[in-house]
Design a protein around this motif. Structure first.
Motif, PDB file in Angstrom:
ATOM      1  N   LEU A 122       3.137  13.786  -6.415  1.00  0.00           N
ATOM      2  CA  LEU A 122       2.913  12.429  -6.834  1.00  0.00           C
ATOM      3  C   LEU A 122       2.937  11.340  -5.479  1.00  0.00           C
ATOM      4  N   ASN A 123       1.645  10.898  -5.400  1.00  0.00           N
ATOM      5  CA  ASN A 123       1.573   9.940  -4.462  1.00  0.00           C
ATOM      6  C   ASN A 123       1.984   8.596  -4.901  1.00  0.00           C
ATOM      7  N   GLU A 124       2.314   7.745  -3.919  1.00  0.00           N
ATOM      8  CA  GLU A 124       3.097   6.320  -4.176  1.00  0.00           C
ATOM      9  C   GLU A 124       2.364   5.526  -3.569  1.00  0.00           C
ATOM     10  N   LYS A 125       1.430   4.612  -4.217  1.00  0.00           N
ATOM     11  CA  LYS A 125       0.698   3.663  -3.661  1.00  0.00           C
ATOM     12  C   LYS A 125       1.704   2.189  -3.498  1.00  0.00           C
ATOM     13  N   LYS A 126       1.559   1.724  -2.397  1.00  0.00           N
ATOM     14  CA  LYS A 126       2.657   0.652  -1.922  1.00  0.00           C
ATOM     15  C   LYS A 126       1.397  -0.758  -1.855  1.00  0.00           C
ATOM     16  N   GLU A 127       1.371  -1.462  -2.480  1.00  0.00           N
ATOM     17  CA  GLU A 127       0.526  -2.815  -2.408  1.00  0.00           C
ATOM     18  C   GLU A 127       0.882  -3.662  -1.060  1.00  0.00           C
ATOM     19  N   ILE A 128       0.067  -4.118  -0.377  1.00  0.00           N
ATOM     20  CA  ILE A 128       0.384  -4.879   0.932  1.00  0.00           C
ATOM     21  C   ILE A 128       0.625  -6.358   0.227  1.00  0.00           C
ATOM     22  N   LYS A 129       1.668  -6.808   0.903  1.00  0.00           N
ATOM     23  CA  LYS A 129       2.081  -8.199   0.706  1.00  0.00           C
ATOM     24  C   LYS A 129       1.230  -9.192   1.585  1.00  0.00           C
ATOM     25  N   VAL A 130       0.430  -9.734   1.029  1.00  0.00           N
ATOM     26  CA  VAL A 130      -0.919 -10.456   1.827  1.00  0.00           C
ATOM     27  C   VAL A 130      -0.312 -11.715   2.535  1.00  0.00           C
ATOM     28  N   SER A 143      -6.812  -7.837  -0.467  1.00  0.00           N
ATOM     29  CA  SER A 143      -5.982  -6.916  -1.039  1.00  0.00           C
ATOM     30  C   SER A 143      -5.929  -5.539  -0.263  1.00  0.00           C
ATOM     31  N   GLY A 144      -4.937  -5.083  -0.811  1.00  0.00           N
ATOM     32  CA  GLY A 144      -4.724  -3.599   0.188  1.00  0.00           C
ATOM     33  C   GLY A 144      -3.628  -2.688  -0.221  1.00  0.00           C
ATOM     34  N   TYR A 145      -3.740  -1.539  -0.034  1.00  0.00           N
ATOM     35  CA  TYR A 145      -2.597  -0.740  -0.256  1.00  0.00           C
ATOM     36  C   TYR A 145      -2.527   0.566   0.481  1.00  0.00           C
ATOM     37  N   LEU A 146      -1.130   0.907   0.890  1.00  0.00           N
ATOM     38  CA  LEU A 146      -1.128   2.296   1.428  1.00  0.00           C
ATOM     39  C   LEU A 146      -0.629   3.367   0.487  1.00  0.00           C
ATOM     40  N   PHE A 191      -8.375  -1.590   2.024  1.00  0.00           N
ATOM     41  CA  PHE A 191      -8.194  -2.841   2.326  1.00  0.00           C
ATOM     42  C   PHE A 191      -9.382  -3.819   1.941  1.00  0.00           C
ATOM     43  N   VAL A 192      -9.123  -4.704   1.292  1.00  0.00           N
ATOM     44  CA  VAL A 192     -10.379  -5.691   1.206  1.00  0.00           C
ATOM     45  C   VAL A 192     -10.039  -6.777   2.099  1.00  0.00           C
ATOM     46  N   ILE A 193     -10.959  -7.290   2.938  1.00  0.00           N
ATOM     47  CA  ILE A 193     -10.730  -8.533   3.806  1.00  0.00           C
ATOM     48  C   ILE A 193     -11.565  -9.851   3.124  1.00  0.00           C
ATOM     49  N   ASP A 194     -10.824 -11.024   3.124  1.00  0.00           N
ATOM     50  CA  ASP A 194     -11.552 -12.157   2.701  1.00  0.00           C
ATOM     51  C   ASP A 194     -12.523 -12.741   4.218  1.00  0.00           C
ATOM     52  N   GLU A 204     -18.019  -4.919  21.134  1.00  0.00           N
ATOM     53  CA  GLU A 204     -16.681  -4.487  20.832  1.00  0.00           C
ATOM     54  C   GLU A 204     -15.709  -5.812  20.861  1.00  0.00           C
ATOM     55  N   PHE A 205     -15.144  -5.849  19.451  1.00  0.00           N
ATOM     56  CA  PHE A 205     -14.107  -6.755  19.291  1.00  0.00           C
ATOM     57  C   PHE A 205     -12.862  -6.228  18.575  1.00  0.00           C
ATOM     58  N   ASP A 206     -11.647  -6.628  18.723  1.00  0.00           N
ATOM     59  CA  ASP A 206     -10.338  -5.896  18.541  1.00  0.00           C
ATOM     60  C   ASP A 206      -9.849  -6.627  17.338  1.00  0.00           C
ATOM     61  N   LEU A 207      -9.200  -5.692  16.295  1.00  0.00           N
ATOM     62  CA  LEU A 207      -8.414  -6.287  15.110  1.00  0.00           C
ATOM     63  C   LEU A 207      -7.111  -5.824  15.317  1.00  0.00           C
ATOM     64  N   ILE A 208      -6.045  -6.801  15.393  1.00  0.00           N
ATOM     65  CA  ILE A 208      -4.711  -6.212  15.369  1.00  0.00           C
ATOM     66  C   ILE A 208      -4.218  -6.364  14.012  1.00  0.00           C
ATOM     67  N   ALA A 209      -3.784  -5.502  13.163  1.00  0.00           N
ATOM     68  CA  ALA A 209      -3.125  -5.660  11.721  1.00  0.00           C
ATOM     69  C   ALA A 209      -1.675  -5.450  11.681  1.00  0.00           C
ATOM     70  N   ASP A 210      -0.930  -6.237  11.457  1.00  0.00           N
ATOM     71  CA  ASP A 210       0.529  -6.431  11.182  1.00  0.00           C
ATOM     72  C   ASP A 210       0.523  -6.511   9.667  1.00  0.00           C
ATOM     73  N   LEU A 211       0.992  -5.318   9.048  1.00  0.00           N
ATOM     74  CA  LEU A 211       1.188  -5.198   7.542  1.00  0.00           C
ATOM     75  C   LEU A 211       2.638  -4.925   6.997  1.00  0.00           C
ATOM     76  N   GLU A 212       2.923  -5.719   5.870  1.00  0.00           N
ATOM     77  CA  GLU A 212       4.179  -5.426   5.265  1.00  0.00           C
ATOM     78  C   GLU A 212       3.882  -5.000   3.678  1.00  0.00           C
ATOM     79  N   PHE A 213       4.726  -4.085   3.221  1.00  0.00           N
ATOM     80  CA  PHE A 213       4.355  -3.663   1.765  1.00  0.00           C
ATOM     81  C   PHE A 213       5.644  -3.604   1.170  1.00  0.00           C
TER      82      PHE A 213
END
Length: 191
Positions: A24-32, A56-59, A71-74, A182-191
């Motif tokens: 059973l997979n658990e989907k955890k929504e990202i707190k945007v 929006s997004g989830y892990l 993930f969807v980026i605005d 090349e450019f960098d993206l650094i993502a700090d996520l909370e769920f």
């Protein structure tokens, strides 16, 4: 009556066997509102950086192990944080224009995990399909998970997404006006 009991017992046994082998997979929504993505682009004469918002997004986890995500980026939220005043507005407008990300025609970018491999207790190698300006390419990056937080660093080659402005992959003789692909993206996520 005896046949009914046998059928019910068989159904219950089948259900128990099925559930014991089903994960059973658990989907955890990202707190945007508590998550952040920082971008950094480089040119011959320096660099610029800023932020962009997650729409929006989830892990997805299986037994507390990362197994997927999306993930969807605005793209309309792309901002610059190292300039002020008119220069800041000019750069932000240029990044949103067709020279770069064409935000009016392509208001979102996305990332869909296609493979996740554990590389340590809290670390993973993630492969996914990233879509920018309607073009999709595969990308591999490292992601770490600690409690209800995750972070990742991605290096993206903009030329693969037809982001041409100032690129030596498309134009010769740019000299000190060249902007690296090349450019960098650094993502700090909370769920």
């Amino acid at each position: 009556m005896k046949n009914s009991i046998k059928k019910i017992t068989a159904v219950i046994l089948l259900a128990l066997v099925t559930f014991s082998f089903t994960t059973l997979n658990e989907k955890k929504e990202i707190k945007v509102d508590k998550s952040k993505i920082v971008w950094k682009g480089y040119k011959v004469t320096g660099s610029h950086e800023g932020t962009i918002a997650i729409k929006s997004g989830y892990l997805t986890f299986d037994d507390n192990k990362l197994v997927g995500g999306e993930f969807v980026i605005d793209m309309s939220t792309i901002t610059n944080t190292d300039l002020k005043g008119a220069y800041k507005g000019k750069l932000e407008g240029h990044l949103k224009s067709d020279d770069f990300f064409g935000v009016e025609k392509h208001p979102i970018a996305s990332l869909v995990f296609t493979n996740v491999k554990a590389t340590g207790k809290n670390s993973y190698e993630v492969t996914g399909d990233i879509t920018i300006k309607g073009k999709t390419n595969s990308i591999t990056f490292d992601l770490s998970v600690y409690g209800n937080k995750a972070n990742a660093s991605l290096k993206i080659d903009r030329s693969k997404f037809d982001v041409r402005y100032g690129s030596t992959s498309f134009f010769d003789g740019l000299k000190d006006k060249a902007i690296y692909d090349e450019f960098d993206l650094i993502a700090d996520l909370e769920f």
